[in-house]
Scaffold this motif. Structure first.
Motif, mmCIF file in Angstrom:
data_model
loop_
_atom_site.group_PDB
_atom_site.id
_atom_site.type_symbol
_atom_site.label_atom_id
_atom_site.label_comp_id
_atom_site.label_asym_id
_atom_site.label_seq_id
_atom_site.Cartn_x
_atom_site.Cartn_y
_atom_site.Cartn_z
ATOM 1 N N ASN A 176 -0.953 21.475 10.025
ATOM 2 C CA ASN A 176 -0.961 22.150 8.726
ATOM 3 C C ASN A 176 -1.567 21.301 7.611
ATOM 4 O O ASN A 176 -1.669 21.793 6.476
ATOM 5 C CB ASN A 176 0.467 22.531 8.328
ATOM 6 N N GLU A 177 -1.954 20.071 7.888
ATOM 7 C CA GLU A 177 -2.471 19.194 6.840
ATOM 8 C C GLU A 177 -3.752 19.769 6.233
ATOM 9 O O GLU A 177 -4.624 20.269 6.941
ATOM 10 C CB GLU A 177 -2.744 17.805 7.428
ATOM 11 N N PHE A 178 -3.862 19.673 4.903
ATOM 12 C CA PHE A 178 -4.994 20.292 4.214
ATOM 13 C C PHE A 178 -5.753 19.322 3.310
ATOM 14 O O PHE A 178 -6.973 19.195 3.412
ATOM 15 C CB PHE A 178 -4.505 21.486 3.390
ATOM 16 N N LEU A 179 -5.048 18.635 2.426
ATOM 17 C CA LEU A 179 -5.712 17.863 1.374
ATOM 18 C C LEU A 179 -6.569 16.733 1.928
ATOM 19 O O LEU A 179 -7.699 16.512 1.469
ATOM 20 C CB LEU A 179 -4.672 17.310 0.392
ATOM 21 N N ILE A 180 -6.051 16.005 2.910
ATOM 22 C CA ILE A 180 -6.832 14.908 3.489
ATOM 23 C C ILE A 180 -8.074 15.439 4.185
ATOM 24 O O ILE A 180 -9.180 14.906 4.008
ATOM 25 C CB ILE A 180 -5.962 14.095 4.462
ATOM 26 N N ALA A 181 -7.908 16.491 4.979
ATOM 27 C CA ALA A 181 -9.063 17.069 5.685
ATOM 28 C C ALA A 181 -10.095 17.607 4.711
ATOM 29 O O ALA A 181 -11.300 17.512 4.950
ATOM 30 C CB ALA A 181 -8.584 18.180 6.621
ATOM 31 N N LEU A 182 -9.637 18.178 3.597
ATOM 32 C CA LEU A 182 -10.564 18.703 2.592
ATOM 33 C C LEU A 182 -11.346 17.580 1.926
ATOM 34 O O LEU A 182 -12.539 17.719 1.650
ATOM 35 C CB LEU A 182 -9.781 19.495 1.546
ATOM 36 N N ALA A 194 -11.301 25.400 6.593
ATOM 37 C CA ALA A 194 -12.225 26.518 6.819
ATOM 38 C C ALA A 194 -11.699 27.800 6.192
ATOM 39 O O ALA A 194 -12.469 28.586 5.607
ATOM 40 C CB ALA A 194 -12.454 26.711 8.318
ATOM 41 N N ILE A 195 -10.395 28.033 6.270
ATOM 42 C CA ILE A 195 -9.815 29.245 5.675
ATOM 43 C C ILE A 195 -10.015 29.245 4.167
ATOM 44 O O ILE A 195 -10.337 30.283 3.569
ATOM 45 C CB ILE A 195 -8.315 29.347 6.024
ATOM 46 N N SER A 196 -9.834 28.094 3.540
ATOM 47 C CA SER A 196 -9.973 28.030 2.081
ATOM 48 C C SER A 196 -11.400 28.258 1.626
ATOM 49 O O SER A 196 -11.633 28.568 0.449
ATOM 50 C CB SER A 196 -9.493 26.671 1.570
ATOM 51 N N LYS A 197 -12.364 28.102 2.529
ATOM 52 C CA LYS A 197 -13.768 28.239 2.158
ATOM 53 C C LYS A 197 -14.396 29.536 2.657
ATOM 54 O O LYS A 197 -15.628 29.673 2.614
ATOM 55 C CB LYS A 197 -14.557 27.040 2.682
ATOM 56 N N PHE A 198 -13.576 30.458 3.154
ATOM 57 C CA PHE A 198 -14.115 31.754 3.534
ATOM 58 C C PHE A 198 -14.763 32.407 2.307
ATOM 59 O O PHE A 198 -14.210 32.364 1.204
ATOM 60 C CB PHE A 198 -13.024 32.669 4.061
ATOM 61 N N GLY A 206 -19.122 21.558 10.311
ATOM 62 C CA GLY A 206 -18.806 21.300 11.704
ATOM 63 C C GLY A 206 -17.637 20.365 11.912
ATOM 64 O O GLY A 206 -17.118 20.279 13.029
ATOM 65 N N MET A 207 -17.187 19.669 10.860
ATOM 66 C CA MET A 207 -16.073 18.733 10.980
ATOM 67 C C MET A 207 -14.808 19.236 10.301
ATOM 68 O O MET A 207 -13.775 18.580 10.360
ATOM 69 C CB MET A 207 -16.454 17.375 10.382
ATOM 70 N N ILE A 255 -3.017 8.925 -2.831
ATOM 71 C CA ILE A 255 -3.746 7.986 -1.968
ATOM 72 C C ILE A 255 -5.102 8.526 -1.529
ATOM 73 O O ILE A 255 -5.865 7.803 -0.886
ATOM 74 C CB ILE A 255 -2.915 7.637 -0.717
ATOM 75 N N VAL A 256 -5.417 9.762 -1.878
ATOM 76 C CA VAL A 256 -6.672 10.354 -1.418
ATOM 77 C C VAL A 256 -7.878 9.620 -2.002
ATOM 78 O O VAL A 256 -8.830 9.289 -1.292
ATOM 79 C CB VAL A 256 -6.719 11.857 -1.761
ATOM 80 N N VAL A 257 -7.854 9.356 -3.312
ATOM 81 C CA VAL A 257 -9.009 8.718 -3.953
ATOM 82 C C VAL A 257 -9.255 7.315 -3.413
ATOM 83 O O VAL A 257 -10.392 6.973 -3.057
ATOM 84 C CB VAL A 257 -8.829 8.705 -5.483
ATOM 85 N N PRO A 258 -8.237 6.443 -3.309
ATOM 86 C CA PRO A 258 -8.502 5.127 -2.696
ATOM 87 C C PRO A 258 -9.006 5.221 -1.257
ATOM 88 O O PRO A 258 -9.903 4.460 -0.858
ATOM 89 C CB PRO A 258 -7.132 4.432 -2.757
ATOM 90 N N LEU A 259 -8.435 6.140 -0.491
ATOM 91 C CA LEU A 259 -8.893 6.291 0.896
ATOM 92 C C LEU A 259 -10.324 6.805 0.944
ATOM 93 O O LEU A 259 -11.117 6.387 1.798
ATOM 94 C CB LEU A 259 -7.966 7.257 1.646
ATOM 95 N N LEU A 260 -10.661 7.712 0.045
ATOM 96 C CA LEU A 260 -12.027 8.243 0.009
ATOM 97 C C LEU A 260 -13.021 7.126 -0.290
ATOM 98 O O LEU A 260 -14.083 7.053 0.332
ATOM 99 C CB LEU A 260 -12.118 9.353 -1.037
ATOM 100 N N LYS A 261 -12.673 6.267 -1.225
ATOM 101 C CA LYS A 261 -13.552 5.129 -1.540
ATOM 102 C C LYS A 261 -13.671 4.182 -0.348
ATOM 103 O O LYS A 261 -14.772 3.732 0.016
ATOM 104 C CB LYS A 261 -12.977 4.380 -2.749
#
Length: 277
Positions: free
Chosen positions: A208-214, A228-232, A221-222, A121-127
């Motif tokens: 703990n949610e990751f994929l939606i936030a990413l 943020a941990i994955s992008k250190f 800043g958001m 559902i990430v791609v439809p929600l992103l659109k």
């Protein structure tokens, strides 16, 4: 007592110790690794040769923006939990008390919605969120998270409300309460353990949610703490900052551990207690 009988007596405790050790071993290794210096990060010893806090200093350095990410996680998880509980409490009470056609089917559909893979559902929600201007906003993370936490909360609370006898509302209504007052003054206080347990589970899932936030944020800043941990970044382009990531993992885990330790009695009460007390 024979030796075999003694072994049988202690065997359940041994099993519990092994299960607990198996579950906590990754967290212990994360803690130990976070206290190692950069030069010792790949050491296999059970204890750090010298305790170092450089990883924690790196995590909270101004350039990482991790403090802001923690605040974002708290806002998203807190609002998601509050809205999910508010909606789930009324929905679950109606499901537990009202009799209508297709109720079982509706409950099945509710829990089925939480079983869809997030990636589907990430791609439809992103659109959709791009078209309505929701990218890099809190609601773009809260609303999708609720699509998974709300069904879980409804299911848990419906089971809990079903355990509560109808006589509780009837007695309150005999004393002059309306149906709404009986729900607010009698049912909700008695259902507090179940509501509290559901709140903890919902908060942990949203935290703990990751994929939606990413997917829904591209501004530092958001970003939430998990993103943020994955992008250190390390000192060089191709260096992975394992020590900083371990330290950040410890920081992210601490609020959940403290919450469970402080409210463990309420959690256990919500998981095991009925309402006729």
């Amino acid at each position: 007592m024979t030796l075999t009988a003694k072994w049988r007596q202690w065997l359940p405790y041994l099993g519990i110790v092994l299960v607990v050790a198996y579950c906590l071993a990754p967290f212990y290794w994360m803690l130990v690794s976070s206290l190692r210096s950069t030069g010792d990060i790949f050491s296999t010893s059970l204890f750090p040769s010298a305790v170092s806090l450089e990883n924690y200093r790196s995590v909270f350095s101004p350039g990482q923006g991790f403090t802001r990410a923690l605040l974002n996680s708290l806002i998203v998880a807190g609002i998601t939990t509050a809205l999910s509980l508010l909606l789930a409490t009324f929905t679950a009470y109606a499901m537990a008390r009202l009799e209508f056609r297709f109720k079982r089917l509706i409950l099945t559909l509710i829990i089925a919605t939480s079983m869809f893979p997030v990636v589907s559902i990430v791609v439809p929600l992103l659109k959709l969120f791009t078209d309505i201007g929701w990218i890099n906003t809190y609601q773009s993370m809260i609303v999708p998270s609720m699509s998974f936490t709300l069904p879980l909360a409804v299911w848990n609370l419906t089971t809990f409300f079903r355990q509560m006898p109808d006589e509780l509302e009837h007695a309150a209504m005999v004393d002059g309460c309306t149906r709404g007052q009986a729900f607010r003054k009698v049912i909700v206080p008695l259902a507090a353990p179940g509501i509290f347990t559901t709140a903890i589970i919902t908060f942990i899932a949203a935290w703990n949610e990751f994929l939606i936030a990413l997917s829904m944020t591209n501004k530092p800043g958001m970003q939430t703490a998990t993103v943020a941990i994955s992008k250190f970044s390390g000192a060089t382009t191709y260096q992975t900052p394992f020590g900083s990531q371990m330290a950040a993992g410890v920081v992210v885990t601490i609020p959940l551990v403290v919450m469970v330790l402080l409210f463990q009695r309420r959690i256990v009460a919500g998981l095991t207690a009925g309402a006729a007390k």
